[in-house]
Design a protein around this motif. Structure first.
Motif, PDB file in Angstrom:
ATOM      1  N   ARG A   1       2.616   6.341  -6.872  1.00  0.00           N
ATOM      2  CA  ARG A   1       1.532   7.019  -7.572  1.00  0.00           C
ATOM      3  C   ARG A   1       1.669   8.537  -7.467  1.00  0.00           C
ATOM      4  O   ARG A   1       1.370   9.262  -8.426  1.00  0.00           O
ATOM      5  CB  ARG A   1       0.180   6.569  -7.012  1.00  0.00           C
ATOM      6  CG  ARG A   1      -0.263   5.205  -7.524  1.00  0.00           C
ATOM      7  CD  ARG A   1      -1.544   4.738  -6.880  1.00  0.00           C
ATOM      8  NE  ARG A   1      -2.079   3.562  -7.563  1.00  0.00           N
ATOM      9  CZ  ARG A   1      -3.167   2.900  -7.175  1.00  0.00           C
ATOM     10  NH1 ARG A   1      -3.818   3.279  -6.067  1.00  0.00           N
ATOM     11  NH2 ARG A   1      -3.594   1.858  -7.856  1.00  0.00           N
TER      12      ARG A   1
ATOM     13  N   LEU B   1       0.800  -1.220   0.000  1.00  0.00           N
ATOM     14  CA  LEU B   1       0.000   0.000   0.000  1.00  0.00           C
ATOM     15  C   LEU B   1       0.838   1.277   0.000  1.00  0.00           C
ATOM     16  O   LEU B   1       0.707   2.114  -0.898  1.00  0.00           O
ATOM     17  CB  LEU B   1      -0.952   0.000   1.201  1.00  0.00           C
ATOM     18  CG  LEU B   1      -1.821   1.263   1.349  1.00  0.00           C
ATOM     19  CD1 LEU B   1      -2.696   1.464   0.123  1.00  0.00           C
ATOM     20  CD2 LEU B   1      -2.653   1.179   2.622  1.00  0.00           C
ATOM     21  N   TYR B   2       1.713   1.452   0.973  1.00  0.00           N
ATOM     22  CA  TYR B   2       2.409   2.729   1.112  1.00  0.00           C
ATOM     23  C   TYR B   2       3.446   2.962   0.007  1.00  0.00           C
ATOM     24  O   TYR B   2       3.547   4.086  -0.516  1.00  0.00           O
ATOM     25  CB  TYR B   2       3.019   2.848   2.506  1.00  0.00           C
ATOM     26  CG  TYR B   2       1.952   2.953   3.576  1.00  0.00           C
ATOM     27  CD1 TYR B   2       1.145   4.089   3.664  1.00  0.00           C
ATOM     28  CD2 TYR B   2       1.719   1.905   4.471  1.00  0.00           C
ATOM     29  CE1 TYR B   2       0.137   4.174   4.627  1.00  0.00           C
ATOM     30  CE2 TYR B   2       0.719   1.993   5.432  1.00  0.00           C
ATOM     31  CZ  TYR B   2      -0.068   3.127   5.504  1.00  0.00           C
ATOM     32  OH  TYR B   2      -1.060   3.222   6.450  1.00  0.00           O
TER      33      TYR B   2
ATOM     34  N   ILE C   1       1.364   4.062  -2.951  1.00  0.00           N
ATOM     35  CA  ILE C   1       0.919   5.456  -2.853  1.00  0.00           C
ATOM     36  C   ILE C   1       2.063   6.407  -3.196  1.00  0.00           C
ATOM     37  O   ILE C   1       1.878   7.394  -3.932  1.00  0.00           O
ATOM     38  CB  ILE C   1       0.372   5.749  -1.440  1.00  0.00           C
ATOM     39  CG1 ILE C   1      -0.934   4.979  -1.211  1.00  0.00           C
ATOM     40  CG2 ILE C   1       0.156   7.247  -1.251  1.00  0.00           C
ATOM     41  CD1 ILE C   1      -1.491   5.124   0.191  1.00  0.00           C
TER      42      ILE C   1
ATOM     43  N   ASP D   1      -9.472   2.191  -4.875  1.00  0.00           N
ATOM     44  CA  ASP D   1      -8.875   0.968  -4.333  1.00  0.00           C
ATOM     45  C   ASP D   1      -9.316   0.673  -2.905  1.00  0.00           C
ATOM     46  O   ASP D   1      -9.591  -0.485  -2.553  1.00  0.00           O
ATOM     47  CB  ASP D   1      -7.351   1.069  -4.369  1.00  0.00           C
ATOM     48  CG  ASP D   1      -6.791   0.977  -5.778  1.00  0.00           C
ATOM     49  OD1 ASP D   1      -7.579   0.663  -6.701  1.00  0.00           O
ATOM     50  OD2 ASP D   1      -5.591   1.235  -5.961  1.00  0.00           O
ATOM     51  N   LEU D   2      -9.369   1.703  -2.061  1.00  0.00           N
ATOM     52  CA  LEU D   2      -9.578   1.482  -0.631  1.00  0.00           C
ATOM     53  C   LEU D   2     -11.036   1.560  -0.200  1.00  0.00           C
ATOM     54  O   LEU D   2     -11.433   0.883   0.748  1.00  0.00           O
ATOM     55  CB  LEU D   2      -8.757   2.498   0.178  1.00  0.00           C
ATOM     56  CG  LEU D   2      -7.237   2.481  -0.058  1.00  0.00           C
ATOM     57  CD1 LEU D   2      -6.556   3.534   0.796  1.00  0.00           C
ATOM     58  CD2 LEU D   2      -6.671   1.092   0.232  1.00  0.00           C
ATOM     59  N   SER D   3     -11.827   2.390  -0.864  1.00  0.00           N
ATOM     60  CA  SER D   3     -13.229   2.548  -0.456  1.00  0.00           C
ATOM     61  C   SER D   3     -14.209   1.967  -1.456  1.00  0.00           C
ATOM     62  O   SER D   3     -15.416   2.052  -1.263  1.00  0.00           O
ATOM     63  CB  SER D   3     -13.546   4.027  -0.238  1.00  0.00           C
ATOM     64  OG  SER D   3     -13.517   4.725  -1.470  1.00  0.00           O
TER      65      SER D   3
ATOM     66  N   THR E   1      -3.781  10.926  -7.046  1.00  0.00           N
ATOM     67  CA  THR E   1      -3.518   9.844  -6.095  1.00  0.00           C
ATOM     68  C   THR E   1      -4.713   9.637  -5.183  1.00  0.00           C
ATOM     69  O   THR E   1      -5.079   8.493  -4.869  1.00  0.00           O
ATOM     70  CB  THR E   1      -2.262  10.147  -5.270  1.00  0.00           C
ATOM     71  OG1 THR E   1      -1.152  10.347  -6.156  1.00  0.00           O
ATOM     72  CG2 THR E   1      -1.936   9.005  -4.327  1.00  0.00           C
ATOM     73  N   THR E   2      -5.345  10.726  -4.765  1.00  0.00           N
ATOM     74  CA  THR E   2      -6.570  10.602  -3.967  1.00  0.00           C
ATOM     75  C   THR E   2      -7.646   9.848  -4.735  1.00  0.00           C
ATOM     76  O   THR E   2      -8.320   8.967  -4.176  1.00  0.00           O
ATOM     77  CB  THR E   2      -7.092  11.998  -3.576  1.00  0.00           C
ATOM     78  OG1 THR E   2      -6.082  12.686  -2.824  1.00  0.00           O
ATOM     79  CG2 THR E   2      -8.352  11.888  -2.744  1.00  0.00           C
TER      80      THR E   2
ATOM     81  N   LEU F   1      -7.284   7.624  -7.141  1.00  0.00           N
ATOM     82  CA  LEU F   1      -6.951   6.204  -7.266  1.00  0.00           C
ATOM     83  C   LEU F   1      -7.144   5.461  -5.952  1.00  0.00           C
ATOM     84  O   LEU F   1      -7.637   4.320  -5.940  1.00  0.00           O
ATOM     85  CB  LEU F   1      -5.503   6.063  -7.748  1.00  0.00           C
ATOM     86  CG  LEU F   1      -5.220   6.559  -9.168  1.00  0.00           C
ATOM     87  CD1 LEU F   1      -3.725   6.554  -9.446  1.00  0.00           C
ATOM     88  CD2 LEU F   1      -5.965   5.718 -10.199  1.00  0.00           C
ATOM     89  N   GLU F   2      -6.765   6.093  -4.840  1.00  0.00           N
ATOM     90  CA  GLU F   2      -6.917   5.419  -3.545  1.00  0.00           C
ATOM     91  C   GLU F   2      -8.378   5.306  -3.136  1.00  0.00           C
ATOM     92  O   GLU F   2      -8.762   4.351  -2.454  1.00  0.00           O
ATOM     93  CB  GLU F   2      -6.119   6.168  -2.470  1.00  0.00           C
ATOM     94  CG  GLU F   2      -4.612   6.181  -2.708  1.00  0.00           C
ATOM     95  CD  GLU F   2      -4.056   4.793  -2.987  1.00  0.00           C
ATOM     96  OE1 GLU F   2      -4.463   3.826  -2.304  1.00  0.00           O
ATOM     97  OE2 GLU F   2      -3.204   4.669  -3.893  1.00  0.00           O
ATOM     98  N   LEU F   3      -9.200   6.252  -3.558  1.00  0.00           N
ATOM     99  CA  LEU F   3     -10.635   6.139  -3.283  1.00  0.00           C
ATOM    100  C   LEU F   3     -11.217   4.914  -3.978  1.00  0.00           C
ATOM    101  O   LEU F   3     -12.073   4.207  -3.425  1.00  0.00           O
ATOM    102  CB  LEU F   3     -11.367   7.401  -3.738  1.00  0.00           C
ATOM    103  CG  LEU F   3     -11.196   8.642  -2.849  1.00  0.00           C
ATOM    104  CD1 LEU F   3     -11.854   9.849  -3.508  1.00  0.00           C
ATOM    105  CD2 LEU F   3     -11.796   8.407  -1.464  1.00  0.00           C
TER     106      LEU F   3
END
Length: 453
Positions: A315, A308-309, A312, A356-358, A349-350, A352-354
């Protein structure tokens, strides 16, 4: 009330006059030898200043709302009222001084994106009332000629390098690895270099797009072939050729088309949208035909193998590189490109993480990412002279689903109608929500944007 009309074009190419389809305006002959201040000049001379500011700004790729706002600012300083009908490559406007009216029609042979020149024109407009309105028309037009003749900040080699950086970052964000990034770097460099050189020879947009995409795809295939002579490569790496042609994404005309439509500038919005779609489908069709020739298939990428980190962090760097490269392609100065890159790094990046994570749907995540970019650009705009659009468009071009569009066209070409339509609908949803996010940010931070008068 009397009126008069003139029709002309903005075109400073070196072609002989008798070979031009769009004849150049001889502004120095038009304004004559008037020695009075610009605000006291004759109506045609004052109108020529208003029109030239508008057509110069339009040539930089910005939308109708910004062009009309600039023309209004200059017209007020010259004690005129202006009514303008603005398209993608043409302006028809009338100026009124309370006694007479004067109408002009100005056209562009072609348009492009130049954020540096856009900044210069907007600074000129901001200073017009205090610094230029009381100068002679000759001095005003001399200042505008200096802006018009401003050379690009980057050579064809630098433009190719900017595209290489942008597409290498782009393909990583799509899921590609080092092999795909190398192929996209070389492919995009060759493709945008080709497009820049041909554009300098005044070739039309369809030709430069098609040949640029062809050069990019061929170079990507050649890069994999050469690399395969030394190491074993999986056939899955072939899918990365899609990223090598993403430098042609028409971010400015597409984003400004939706923003213009939201402001009821239907002519400009629809013309810009038509141009953007023409470029998109020209590029994807050329890519599809070359894929058939080389038997390339849009497969899924190999796993990147990052936790994950680290993912990020990568990305953030890839998003910055992608946006920075696109901003350079739009002729932004390094400081502006870095600013846009920082905005894009956080916003993309926000997004993409939204996803993947939510498990947020990609279209909704695209809206959030664009909203973040729009809000950040609005805050920065209050502290710098960077036009808001020169920061937002590069920041969200990296979010345009070029892979979805290509897969849609690829499957339609193979008569896989259901699969192709699914990919295109997914792409359409994301592409609608991107400018909508910018619209909401502009609505929140710009009181003039909320009004229709």
């Amino acid at each position: 009330m009397t009126s008069s009309t003139t029709k002309s074009a903005l075109n400073d190419t070196i072609h002989p006059e008798h070979l031009r389809q769009h004849m150049a305006v001889r502004w120095e002959k038009f304004i004559g030898e008037e020695k009075v201040p610009a605000r006291e000049s004759t109506l045609p001379v004052r109108a020529s200043i208003v029109g030239r500011v508008g057509i110069l700004l339009l040539s930089c790729g910005t939308g109708a709302w910004r062009v009309r706002s600039a023309m209004n600012t200059v017209a007020r300083a010259l004690q005129l009222t202006v009514s303008a009908d603005i398209g993608f490559t043409a302006i028809t406007f009338s100026c009124f001084d309370g006694v007479e009216s004067y109408t002009e029609s100005l056209t562009l042979a072609a348009t492009g994106v130049n954020t540096h020149k856009m900044t210069m024109i907007e600074n000129f407009v901001a200073d017009f009332a205090s610094e230029y309105a009381d100068q002679t028309p000759q001095i005003v037009h001399k200042a505008l000629s200096k802006i018009q003749k401003q050379p690009g900040n980057y050579s064809a080699l630098m433009a190719g390098l900017a595209a290489a950086i942008a597409c290498a970052g782009f393909i990583f964000l799509l899921g590609g690895g080092p092999v795909e990034m190398l192929g996209c770097f070389t492919g995009a460099f060759a493709g945008n270099f080709t497009r820049k050189v041909l554009g300098g020879r005044h070739w039309n947009a369809v030709a430069t797009t098609g040949l640029g995409v062809a050069a990019a795809c061929l170079t990507y295939v050649a890069t994999l072939f050469i690399l395969g002579l030394f190491v074993h490569l999986s056939s899955a790496h072939e899918a990365g050729y899609i990223g090598s042609m993403l430098f042609v994404i028409p971010g400015f005309p597409f984003i400004t088309s939706i923003l213009d439509l939201s402001k009821n500038d239907m002519r400009s919005g629809l013309e810009r949208l038509a141009f953007a779609l023409m470029i998109i489908f020209s590029a994807t069709l050329i890519g599809w035909l070359l894929a058939l020739v080389f038997q390339l298939h849009p497969q899924n990428f190999l796993p990147q193998g990052l936790s994950l980190y680290p993912l990020i962090a990568c990305r953030l760097m890839a998003s910055f590189a992608g946006v920075f490269g696109f901003s350079m392609m739009f002729n932004s100065k390094p400081k502006m490109a870095i600013t846009a890159g920082l905005i894009g790094a956080v916003a993309n990046t926000t997004r993409l993480e939204l996803v993947d994570l939510s498990q947020l749907p990609p279209a909704a995540a695209a809206f959030v990412g664009a909203l973040i970019a729009g809000v950040a650009a609005s805050l920065i705009n209050h502290r710098t002279d960077f036009p808001r659009i020169s920061l937002t468009v590069p920041a969200i071009v990296i979010m345009v689903p070029g892979l979805y569009i290509y897969r849609g066209v690829y499957n339609l070409g193979l008569n896989n109608i259901g699969t192709g339509a699914t990919w295109l609908v997914r792409a359409a949803l994301i592409m609608v929500f991107l400018p909508f996010g910018l619209y909401v940010a502009r609505f929140l931070f710009d009181k003039d944007w909320r009004k229709v008068d």
